[in-house]
Design a protein around this motif. Structure first.
Motif, mmCIF file in Angstrom:
data_model
loop_
_atom_site.group_PDB
_atom_site.id
_atom_site.type_symbol
_atom_site.label_atom_id
_atom_site.label_comp_id
_atom_site.label_asym_id
_atom_site.label_seq_id
_atom_site.Cartn_x
_atom_site.Cartn_y
_atom_site.Cartn_z
ATOM 1 N N GLN A 575 0.841 -1.193 0.000
ATOM 2 C CA GLN A 575 0.000 0.000 0.000
ATOM 3 C C GLN A 575 0.882 1.250 0.000
ATOM 4 O OE1 GLN A 575 -3.507 0.039 0.075
ATOM 5 N NE2 GLN A 575 -3.407 -2.173 -0.245
ATOM 6 N N VAL A 576 0.274 2.375 -0.350
ATOM 7 C CA VAL A 576 0.987 3.646 -0.339
ATOM 8 C C VAL A 576 0.371 4.545 0.719
ATOM 9 C CG1 VAL A 576 1.601 5.722 -1.650
ATOM 10 C CG2 VAL A 576 1.606 3.477 -2.774
ATOM 11 N N TRP A 577 1.202 4.991 1.622
ATOM 12 C CA TRP A 577 0.790 5.988 2.617
ATOM 13 C C TRP A 577 1.434 7.308 2.194
ATOM 14 C CZ3 TRP A 577 3.527 6.879 7.850
ATOM 15 C CH2 TRP A 577 2.860 7.894 8.572
ATOM 16 N N PRO A 578 0.695 8.146 1.493
ATOM 17 C CA PRO A 578 1.299 9.347 0.889
ATOM 18 C C PRO A 578 2.012 10.234 1.904
ATOM 19 C CG PRO A 578 -0.905 8.990 0.028
ATOM 20 C CD PRO A 578 -0.727 8.021 1.150
ATOM 21 N N GLU A 579 1.392 10.447 3.061
ATOM 22 C CA GLU A 579 1.992 11.335 4.061
ATOM 23 C C GLU A 579 3.288 10.762 4.633
ATOM 24 O OE1 GLU A 579 -2.353 12.074 3.776
ATOM 25 O OE2 GLU A 579 -1.086 10.304 4.056
ATOM 26 N N GLY A 580 3.438 9.450 4.558
ATOM 27 C CA GLY A 580 4.611 8.825 5.163
ATOM 28 C C GLY A 580 5.794 8.683 4.240
ATOM 29 N N GLU A 581 5.546 8.713 2.931
ATOM 30 C CA GLU A 581 6.640 8.473 1.993
ATOM 31 C C GLU A 581 7.747 9.512 2.138
ATOM 32 O OE1 GLU A 581 7.094 5.862 0.136
ATOM 33 O OE2 GLU A 581 5.200 4.961 0.733
ATOM 34 N N GLY A 582 7.372 10.752 2.376
ATOM 35 C CA GLY A 582 8.377 11.793 2.525
ATOM 36 C C GLY A 582 9.156 11.697 3.815
ATOM 37 N N LEU A 583 8.568 11.024 4.828
ATOM 38 C CA LEU A 583 9.256 10.875 6.113
ATOM 39 C C LEU A 583 10.388 9.870 6.025
ATOM 40 C CD1 LEU A 583 6.117 10.748 8.457
ATOM 41 C CD2 LEU A 583 7.715 12.652 8.222
ATOM 42 N N ALA A 664 -7.779 -0.499 5.477
ATOM 43 C CA ALA A 664 -8.903 0.298 5.988
ATOM 44 C C ALA A 664 -8.428 1.605 6.603
ATOM 45 C CB ALA A 664 -9.688 -0.517 7.014
ATOM 46 N N MET A 665 -7.284 1.582 7.297
ATOM 47 C CA MET A 665 -6.772 2.816 7.901
ATOM 48 C C MET A 665 -6.373 3.828 6.828
ATOM 49 S SD MET A 665 -7.102 2.394 11.154
ATOM 50 C CE MET A 665 -8.581 1.474 10.653
ATOM 51 N N LEU A 666 -5.923 3.351 5.660
ATOM 52 C CA LEU A 666 -5.497 4.235 4.578
ATOM 53 C C LEU A 666 -6.665 4.750 3.743
ATOM 54 C CD1 LEU A 666 -2.361 2.179 3.465
ATOM 55 C CD2 LEU A 666 -2.338 4.489 4.439
ATOM 56 N N ASP A 667 -7.865 4.297 4.041
ATOM 57 C CA ASP A 667 -9.056 4.706 3.275
ATOM 58 C C ASP A 667 -9.504 6.097 3.722
ATOM 59 O OD1 ASP A 667 -11.395 4.991 1.918
ATOM 60 O OD2 ASP A 667 -12.428 3.290 2.861
ATOM 61 N N SER A 668 -9.054 7.115 3.020
ATOM 62 C CA SER A 668 -9.349 8.496 3.416
ATOM 63 C C SER A 668 -10.789 8.899 3.161
ATOM 64 C CB SER A 668 -8.403 9.455 2.687
ATOM 65 O OG SER A 668 -8.544 9.315 1.283
ATOM 66 N N SER A 669 -11.586 8.026 2.532
ATOM 67 C CA SER A 669 -13.000 8.355 2.342
ATOM 68 C C SER A 669 -13.784 8.246 3.650
ATOM 69 C CB SER A 669 -13.623 7.429 1.292
ATOM 70 O OG SER A 669 -13.684 6.079 1.768
ATOM 71 N N ARG A 670 -13.206 7.600 4.638
ATOM 72 C CA ARG A 670 -13.835 7.501 5.951
ATOM 73 C C ARG A 670 -13.208 8.516 6.900
ATOM 74 N NH1 ARG A 670 -16.405 2.283 6.898
ATOM 75 N NH2 ARG A 670 -15.980 0.809 5.201
ATOM 76 N N ALA A 671 -14.012 9.030 7.809
ATOM 77 C CA ALA A 671 -13.516 9.989 8.794
ATOM 78 C C ALA A 671 -12.519 9.315 9.720
ATOM 79 C CB ALA A 671 -14.681 10.561 9.596
ATOM 80 N N PRO A 672 -11.522 10.061 10.222
ATOM 81 C CA PRO A 672 -10.535 9.452 11.123
ATOM 82 C C PRO A 672 -11.156 8.779 12.341
ATOM 83 C CG PRO A 672 -9.758 11.592 10.381
ATOM 84 C CD PRO A 672 -11.168 11.453 9.885
ATOM 85 N N GLY A 673 -12.190 9.395 12.938
ATOM 86 C CA GLY A 673 -12.818 8.791 14.107
ATOM 87 C C GLY A 673 -13.454 7.455 13.791
ATOM 88 N N GLU A 674 -14.051 7.345 12.591
ATOM 89 C CA GLU A 674 -14.658 6.083 12.181
ATOM 90 C C GLU A 674 -13.579 5.021 11.956
ATOM 91 O OE1 GLU A 674 -17.491 4.195 8.635
ATOM 92 O OE2 GLU A 674 -16.860 6.305 8.563
ATOM 93 N N ARG A 675 -12.479 5.425 11.326
ATOM 94 C CA ARG A 675 -11.393 4.466 11.097
ATOM 95 C C ARG A 675 -10.783 3.992 12.423
ATOM 96 N NH1 ARG A 675 -7.565 7.372 6.887
ATOM 97 N NH2 ARG A 675 -8.817 9.238 7.334
ATOM 98 N N ALA A 676 -10.673 4.903 13.389
ATOM 99 C CA ALA A 676 -10.164 4.499 14.703
ATOM 100 C C ALA A 676 -11.099 3.489 15.354
ATOM 101 C CB ALA A 676 -9.996 5.724 15.596
#
Length: 758
Positions: A575-583, A664-676
């Motif tokens: 999977q690709v975590w866009p925010e993490g690739e630069g880290l 599922a955690m990488l699915d940005s179509s869901r709100a963060p609270g729902e994913r948690a």
């Protein structure tokens, strides 16, 4: 009190064990004998109380019954022996000098909160101890933190340097005074006193020093105050500026801070209720004689700085427990941050010179007193999980915690616990004593206090260890300490100790399935465990279930930088975590591909880290458990779980695949609270599914939960409900913390079992 004539005379001798020292038991026996017109004596003998009473046989019978059913509320009296005795030539009833006795009966008393009688006296302008910050009696006051040796007599305490004045001596000698034989007895004339220091300025005397401290707090300053088991750092809990300044100076950017609130209203909880949504059980916990820190859901409109517990839903509340705390909170009139005065992870500081030297850049002023603290004891912490109070940390008033072994240990054994959240435990015969929270062993001071507590437990209880049990990790400081002791040693695997701690608290001959989920711990296969289920019983654990292994980027750095685990898990499942690739960068990816410094793990705690990083709530952790705590706070009430595939590997171990959960955690179509919420629910269902699979093969019906991950209320309550619905008996610790503080106890349980099997 001459012996009565014309009655059926008899004499008996009792030995009473349990918690009978430091709770006013001898004065109670004296008054009870006087009430029943009996002569004789009472004395401490080792850790027990011995009583010789004589007189009318019927009165003796009633006296013997009252010894247990009418004992002081703080005591835990237990009849060891009662025998007929010869009549002795006593014309009254006396308290004799203490003598030494068998170590198996020594019970070191814990520190006690200020009782209602002393509080009433503290506020009575006509009383001799009006506003005296160290008021106490036989039913209240410090014990463990001032005892140098047993038996518990004044010469064996840190108050031995304070000679009693005439009035205090009279109270001490008066059998009808509630301070009769109160060992910490003191008053403003002869007892400890306060002094205030700031820079080169010093103010001596109780009222002037207290007034100076209050003025500093009202001015938004930070003070260090010496209490019962160490120093607190205090500031106005409603002041964003003061709390933020405290965090900056202490280097504690985010870890939640405890709040002490004034005693208000009929039940004392009015102020606490203005800050948090207290259930009746949480209210009872706050008012408990221990006066612990209780975690409770914060009111949205609570008048408290956001910086007290950033990004969390709960506040850590406690009521004042010493007379000094009562005076300070009442005079200030509002809540105060009351966090341990220490450097991060270290034990709480207890010495004036040490606190000034180490925290001189943190506190604006210091409220000292001259009552020496024999050893540190931090405040205990409780949280309601699955409908019951669960300890998060043992401390003042809850430790030394005394437990009974279901299987006798053959030689006196000291267990030295884990690397973080360290405690030590001492076992002999059928008894176990677990120390208060020590802290992490990273620093020299942490290791020094660990060694002191290990020594003190043996000295106070009169037991010399003949063997030391330690964690199997070879590089832990307590492991090295054990191996350098000159005593025989025994290594216990970290997660076996977690499982045995649960089994020890719920002993039964039937096997259990213990889920041991935490951050990291060395496993027998030399990988980093943390998501295991162990089947069997202490001494005979079998690896039954776990998770798909994954690699940790940067080894130990992954625990402090959750983004590393998030990136590694994303790469592992394609999977690709866009925010993490630069880290990470290309160098880190090459290290990952070449398996450089990427140890294998199955730790559920690291899965929590990854989810928190992907959802943007914690990329780097400033304290242990920050990522999971923020993820729990982010979680909405409930959500449908993602099914995690479950299959047996070549070794017969059931393994859940975390891959779909990362997707599922990488699915940005869901709100963060729902994913948690999905994350918590999915793990709870995965646990239930593992338990069902193991039960189908083994028939096991008892499931235990052990390890720091289960401090998470959302996960643990869902798992508890799912397991209960599936017909399992669920075992969650109630006396010991579920985290690494229980490791020392679990090491002893495991060692005792291994003695039997080998």
């Amino acid at each position: 009190m001459p012996l009565p004539t014309g009655l059926a005379l008899a004499a008996q001798r009792w030995r009473i064990g349990g918690r009978v020292q430091g709770v006013g038991f001898r004065p109670f026996v004296f008054r009870l004998a006087h009430r029943h017109d009996l002569s004789g004596w009472v004395r401490n003998i080792g850790g027990a109380v011995e009583i010789h009473a004589q007189g009318d046989s019927e009165r003796l019978r009633i006296f013997g019954k009252d010894l247990l059913i009418s004992a002081p509320p703080a005591s835990r009296a237990r009849l060891l022996d009662v025998q007929p005795a010869p009549i002795e030539a006593y014309d009254g009833f006396y308290i004799l000098a203490s003598t030494t006795g068998a170590a198996q009966h020594i019970h070191v008393p814990t520190d006690l909160y200020t009782c209602n009688e002393c509080l009433a006296e503290l506020h009575d302008p006509g009383a001799r101890r009006y506003r005296y910050p160290f008021i106490n009696c036989t039913q209240c006051g410090p014990r463990y933190t001032l005892i140098r040796a047993m038996p518990y007599d004044r010469p064996n305490t840190t108050l031995d340097r304070f000679a009693l004045c005439r009035d205090c001596s009279a109270e001490y000698a008066n059998p009808f005074d509630r301070r009769f034989h109160a060992q910490p007895l003191a008053c403003a004339v002869c007892g400890p006193r306060l002094n205030w220091q700031t820079g080169t300025r010093e103010i001596c005397g109780n009222e002037p020093a207290l007034a100076a401290a209050l003025a500093a707090l009202r001015d938004g300053q930070i003070i260090a105050m010496r209490g019962v088991g160490g120093y607190h750092l205090l500031c106005d809990a409603a002041s964003e500026i003061a709390v933020t300044r405290l965090r900056a100076r202490k280097g504690r950017p985010a870890k939640p801070l405890a709040i002490m609130v004034p005693w208000r209203g009929r039940d004392g909880l009015d102020y606490a209720r203005s800050l948090a949504q207290l259930s009746w059980l949480e209210g009872d916990m706050l008012r408990d004689a221990v006066r612990p820190i209780v975690l409770a859901t914060r009111h949205e409109q609570a008048v408290v700085a956001e910086a007290v517990a950033p990004n969390l839903r709960e506040l850590a509340l406690m009521l004042p427990y010493s007379p000094l705390h009562h005076l300070l909170l009442e005079d200030f009139g509002a809540a105060l941050v009351a966090t341990s005065a220490n450097l991060s992870g270290e034990p709480v500081l207890i010495e004036p010179e040490e606190v000034r030297g180490r925290l001189g850049d943190v506190a604006d002023g210091f409220l000292h007193h001259d009552r020496v603290i024999a050893r540190p004891a931090d405040d205990p912490v409780l949280r309601i999980i699955a409908g019951a109070p669960r300890p998060v940390r043992l401390g003042r008033g809850t430790a030394p915690l005394e437990l009974t072994l279901s299987r006798r240990i053959q030689v006196p054994t000291l267990a030295v616990g884990a690397y973080m959240k360290a405690t030590v435990a001492l076992a002999w015969g059928e008894r176990v004593v677990v120390s208060p929270h020590i802290g992490d062993l990273e620093s020299p001071r942490g290791r020094d206090v660990f060694a002191q507590v290990a020594h003190d437990l043996q000295r106070l209880y009169g037991v010399r260890a003949e063997r030391i049990v330690h964690d199997a990790h070879p590089n832990f400081p307590n492991t090295r300490w054990a191996r350098g002791s000159g005593l025989p040693t025994q290594a216990v695997w970290h997660h076996y100790a977690h499982a045995s701690a649960v089994a020890g608290e719920y002993p039964r001959d039937a096997p259990s399935l213990c889920f041991t989920w935490d951050g990291l711990g060395l496993g027998p296969d030399n990988t980093l465990w943390g998501g295991e289920a162990l089947l069997g019983r202490p001494g005979r654990w079998q690896h039954a279930a776990s998770f798909r292994p994954f690699r940790l980027l940067g080894g130990e750095r992954a625990a402090r930088e959750p983004w590393r685990t998030a990136l590694a898990l994303s790469w592992e499942c394609g999977q690709v975590w866009p925010e993490g690739e630069g880290l990470g960068g290309s160098l880190l990816r090459r290290a990952f591909d070449r398996r450089l410094n990427t140890p294998t793990s199955t730790a559920v705690g690291r899965l929590f880290d990854a989810a928190a990083a992907i959802l943007g709530v914690c990329l780097c952790a400033s304290y242990d458990g920050e990522a999971p705590m923020r993820l729990e706070a982010l979680s909405t009430r409930s959500s449908s779980p993602i099914r995690l595939p479950l299959a047996q590997d070549a070794m017969g171990i059931w393994r859940s695949d975390w891959g779909p959960l990362i997707t599922a955690m990488l699915d940005s179509s869901r709100a963060p609270g729902e994913r948690a919420a999905i994350f918590h629910s999915s793990l709870a269902h995965a646990l239930r599914d593992q338990a069902l699979a193991v039960r189908e093969q083994s028939g096991v019906s008892r499931v235990g939960l052990g390890g720091g991950v289960f401090q998470n209320r959302v996960l643990t309550e869902q798992a508890h409900d799912l397991l209960t619905e599936a017909g399992f008996e669920v075992l969650i610790p109630r006396r010991l913390p579920i985290n690494d503080a229980a490791i020392s106890y679990g090491q002893l349980i495991e060692a005792a079992a291994l003695e039997t099997f080998h």
